[in-house]
Design an enzyme around this catalytic site. Sequence first.
Site, PDB file in Angstrom:
ATOM      1  N   LYS A   1       6.381  23.649  28.184  1.00 18.37           N
ATOM      2  CA  LYS A   1       5.681  24.652  29.138  1.00 18.37           C
ATOM      3  C   LYS A   1       4.636  23.876  29.583  1.00 18.37           C
ATOM      4  O   LYS A   1       3.879  23.172  28.189  1.00 18.37           O
ATOM      5  CB  LYS A   1       6.197  25.455  28.072  1.00 18.37           C
ATOM      6  CG  LYS A   1       5.497  26.568  29.673  1.00 18.37           C
ATOM      7  CD  LYS A   1       6.917  26.603  29.869  1.00 18.37           C
ATOM      8  CE  LYS A   1       7.405  28.506  30.648  1.00 18.37           C
ATOM      9  NZ  LYS A   1       8.367  28.565  31.265  1.00 18.37           N
TER      10      LYS A   1
HETATM   11  P1  NAD Z   1       7.063  35.475  40.158  1.00 22.65           P
HETATM   12  O1  NAD Z   1       6.039  34.536  40.178  1.00 22.65           O
HETATM   13  O2  NAD Z   1       8.424  35.343  40.736  1.00 22.65           O
HETATM   14  O3  NAD Z   1       7.916  37.451  39.821  1.00 22.65           O
HETATM   15  C1  NAD Z   1       7.081  38.192  38.997  1.00 22.65           C
HETATM   16  C2  NAD Z   1       7.755  39.113  39.412  1.00 22.65           C
HETATM   17  O4  NAD Z   1       6.564  40.042  37.960  1.00 22.65           O
HETATM   18  C3  NAD Z   1       6.711  39.466  40.599  1.00 22.65           C
HETATM   19  O5  NAD Z   1       7.262  40.660  40.823  1.00 22.65           O
HETATM   20  C4  NAD Z   1       5.022  40.529  40.253  1.00 22.65           C
HETATM   21  O6  NAD Z   1       4.574  41.161  40.797  1.00 22.65           O
HETATM   22  C5  NAD Z   1       5.754  41.582  38.995  1.00 22.65           C
HETATM   23  N1  NAD Z   1       4.988  41.259  37.834  1.00 22.65           N
HETATM   24  C6  NAD Z   1       3.588  40.863  37.681  1.00 22.65           C
HETATM   25  N2  NAD Z   1       2.885  42.049  36.561  1.00 22.65           N
HETATM   26  C7  NAD Z   1       3.818  42.637  36.693  1.00 22.65           C
HETATM   27  C8  NAD Z   1       3.551  44.141  35.398  1.00 22.65           C
HETATM   28  N3  NAD Z   1       2.715  44.328  34.798  1.00 22.65           N
HETATM   29  N4  NAD Z   1       4.628  44.584  35.708  1.00 22.65           N
HETATM   30  C9  NAD Z   1       5.375  45.621  36.622  1.00 22.65           C
HETATM   31  N5  NAD Z   1       5.940  43.714  37.873  1.00 22.65           N
HETATM   32  C10 NAD Z   1       4.425  42.819  37.458  1.00 22.65           C
HETATM   33  O7  NAD Z   1       8.337  35.010  38.584  1.00 22.65           O
HETATM   34  P2  NAD Z   1       9.841  35.319  38.236  1.00 22.65           P
HETATM   35  O8  NAD Z   1       9.820  33.583  38.539  1.00 22.65           O
HETATM   36  O9  NAD Z   1      10.547  36.056  38.654  1.00 22.65           O
HETATM   37  O10 NAD Z   1       9.264  35.187  36.316  1.00 22.65           O
HETATM   38  C11 NAD Z   1       9.469  36.708  35.774  1.00 22.65           C
HETATM   39  C12 NAD Z   1       9.799  35.901  34.446  1.00 22.65           C
HETATM   40  O11 NAD Z   1      10.921  35.015  34.082  1.00 22.65           O
HETATM   41  C13 NAD Z   1       8.903  35.039  33.874  1.00 22.65           C
HETATM   42  O12 NAD Z   1       8.717  35.796  31.967  1.00 22.65           O
HETATM   43  C14 NAD Z   1       9.243  33.913  33.587  1.00 22.65           C
HETATM   44  O13 NAD Z   1       9.096  33.453  32.479  1.00 22.65           O
HETATM   45  C15 NAD Z   1      10.945  34.399  33.213  1.00 22.65           C
HETATM   46  N6  NAD Z   1      11.888  33.198  34.025  1.00 22.65           N
HETATM   47  C16 NAD Z   1      11.430  32.748  34.988  1.00 22.65           C
HETATM   48  C17 NAD Z   1      12.741  31.602  34.862  1.00 22.65           C
HETATM   49  C18 NAD Z   1      13.280  31.157  36.967  1.00 22.65           C
HETATM   50  O14 NAD Z   1      13.441  30.647  37.238  1.00 22.65           O
HETATM   51  N7  NAD Z   1      11.704  31.125  37.511  1.00 22.65           N
HETATM   52  C19 NAD Z   1      13.727  31.393  33.958  1.00 22.65           C
HETATM   53  C20 NAD Z   1      13.353  31.656  32.725  1.00 22.65           C
HETATM   54  C21 NAD Z   1      13.017  32.690  32.671  1.00 22.65           C
END
Ligand code: NAD
Length: 413
Positions: free
Chosen positions: A102
Amino acid sequence: MKAFEATRLFFNQAADQLDISEELREALLMPDREVQVQVTIRLDNGKLANFVGFRVQHDHSRGPMKGGLRYHTEVDLDETRALASLMTWKTAVVNLPYGGAKGGIGVDPNDLSRSEIERLTRAFVDQIHDIVGPDTDIPAPDMGTDHQVMSWFRNQWEKYHGFHPAVITGKPVEEYGAKGREEATGRGVGTLTNKLIRRLGMASEKTRVAIQGFGNVGSHAAKFLHEAQFPIVAVSDVTGTYYHQDGLNIPELLRHKIAHPKGLLEGFEHAEHLPLEALLKLDKLDVLIPAALGGVITTENAGSISAKVIIEAANGPVHPGADEMLHQKGVTILPDILANAGGVTVSYFEWVQNRQHYRWSLDRVRQELDHTMNQAFEDVWQMASQHNVSLRTAAYMIGIARVKRATELAGLA
Ligand code: NAD
């Protein structure tokens, strides 16, 4: 409790079941390599700005290491280490030929212009290009990064090492990306939510869902679940919680997000606008899907969660203390290392396609993703039933046992 300590606790609960010695536990748990770099760029206003970047390579016994790049203010060495170890167990649970890694930069990307983010990405690659590569460590998108960032990363890396699109996944489809990668994590979350609900004897039309976070993962999960007839009564992003007791109009929310210059829900009028923290306290929820930050469900707020099922779309959203409280309350938790593995699975398909110079259709990607997720779910469900443990402990047991076996076969343990 710090993020890596939480991961260690979950790891130990499973390692106890597997009867693994203390010395092997330490060998499996500690990262292979941790790199911290300074990333300096010139801002649009002419001033210099310094940021700290990290890459943690956790374990490579099952193959090249794989893991996202996160741009967020809370990125630090401890969090990156925890997330890298989750990737090791996750890739093993879905049985991909990868280890875990990561990386990220401590920065709020909303404070930077697109050209500043481009310079930041290129400067980061300048610092870490020699430790990543298609056969060693392959980054991907995570919070705060997207396919454009992946494209800049690849372009900068190739300046040093030549043409190798498989150095990074989550690229734009027209530039060696895989069809279906962007939706993959949310789709996997949706597929397994549907499967778990049915397994628990619940019906989708009567299952009230709330999703925290409406970014890549949250919005695609919402779309999938809406299409599968689940009423989604609340979603949130950094601008607050949006609630409708009969279920939100998800297509309208998605259109709003696309039209907003920063992809936010701010100004959405066809829902009640509640404070950010209201989402976790809503009553009469059946399923809660944290899809934003880690560490959001703690011993302080776990008592007010009404949902019977939690799907960990985010990485590490539930603290170990809260995990225990929720378990006692009879809440079923689908753990992150299984629930959100759809993203890394399609990243693997992208890497395979890049290496073969061959493109798969969207149908094929979806079919293979669904197959992989369903198989992993069945493995975890069976392990949990056999050993009478939670789905989290069962998932860790599978992941750890596969990594342990690879370590033993390599002659190291
Ligand atoms: P992203 O940046 O696209 O979206 C994050 C979202 O969370 C946004 O809508 C933001 O406004 C919101 N957010 C941030 N702080 C917040 C809060 N305190 N309360 C409510 N909403 C809040 O990120 P993502 O890629 O969707 O990732 C989200 C989670 O999923 C992370 O934990 C990431 O590690 C995990 N994840 C992502 C992927 C991927 O393929 N993108 C894969 C596995 C896991």
